[in-house]
Design an enzyme around this catalytic site. Sequence first.
Site, mmCIF file in Angstrom:
data_model
loop_
_atom_site.group_PDB
_atom_site.id
_atom_site.type_symbol
_atom_site.label_atom_id
_atom_site.label_comp_id
_atom_site.label_asym_id
_atom_site.label_seq_id
_atom_site.Cartn_x
_atom_site.Cartn_y
_atom_site.Cartn_z
ATOM 1 N N TYR A 1 0.832 -1.211 0.000
ATOM 2 C CA TYR A 1 0.000 0.000 0.000
ATOM 3 C C TYR A 1 0.864 1.257 0.000
ATOM 4 O O TYR A 1 0.650 2.169 -0.816
ATOM 5 C CB TYR A 1 -0.906 -0.008 1.229
ATOM 6 C CG TYR A 1 -1.787 1.213 1.349
ATOM 7 C CD1 TYR A 1 -2.998 1.287 0.669
ATOM 8 C CD2 TYR A 1 -1.414 2.303 2.146
ATOM 9 C CE1 TYR A 1 -3.821 2.407 0.778
ATOM 10 C CE2 TYR A 1 -2.224 3.424 2.255
ATOM 11 C CZ TYR A 1 -3.420 3.469 1.570
ATOM 12 O OH TYR A 1 -4.210 4.583 1.677
ATOM 13 N N LYS B 1 1.191 4.279 -3.006
ATOM 14 C CA LYS B 1 0.871 5.691 -2.827
ATOM 15 C C LYS B 1 2.084 6.571 -3.117
ATOM 16 O O LYS B 1 1.936 7.699 -3.616
ATOM 17 C CB LYS B 1 0.343 5.937 -1.411
ATOM 18 C CG LYS B 1 -0.987 5.256 -1.122
ATOM 19 C CD LYS B 1 -2.090 5.693 -2.094
ATOM 20 C CE LYS B 1 -3.441 5.124 -1.716
ATOM 21 N NZ LYS B 1 -4.527 5.550 -2.641
#
Length: 245
Positions: free
Chosen positions: A168, A172
């Site tokens: 994750y 990002k």
Amino acid sequence: MAQDKKVALITGANRGIGLETAKQLGEKGVTVVLGARKLSDAEAAAAKLTAQGVDAYAIQLDVTKPADRAAAAKFIQDKFGKLDILINNAGIAGGDFFTNTTSKTTEEELKSVYETNFFSVVALTQQLLPLIKKSDAGRIVNLSSILGSLALHADPKSPIAGSKLFSYNSSKAALNAFTIHLADELRGTPIKVNSIHPGWVKTEMGTDAAPMEIPDGAKTSVEAALFGPDGPSGRFIHLGEELPW
């Protein structure tokens, strides 16, 4: 057919921050197009907003599916002739934020998280950019996370040091790189591109342990969507403050 009102597309808009963002934009007079993986979910969300006086439309938009992305572009072209605001809100987590298992992260997890959080955002934005260029003040808002900050992750004393979910967080960080590069390419145009951190919000992903309520979590997206001509571009923002990349 073109119209004078601003038109916004919000992905992942059937619940949580996406739905609240659509609501807040709609209350400010923006026509909102709600995208969701299931058309029925998008329609139900749009119906709620319509009942509250918001000019809302629903489309099926699984951002990972090329056919859905193409259909979204066609719908907006045929219905409005332009797109003023694109909010790339859809995203997935893929693991446990509080246990660092970087060396055990599978290729399958990385591909799944990157497909939604990065590759699909790039593809959808590229597909919709011709419509955004028809706007007098195009705005692209990429929902990132403070967990994408490499500077903060490199500091063992930072408040996010213990939240190292590799798939994750790195997705990002990649999204932030896209923001920087696209904003630079579009310098000299009316289009502004920014990454935003909504905060740790009480959503399905954020859980009830989060300190922020959903209406506050949508504020930064709405702010970036409505930046004036002197507003920033190519920045990483949370509630009006810049975050380190």
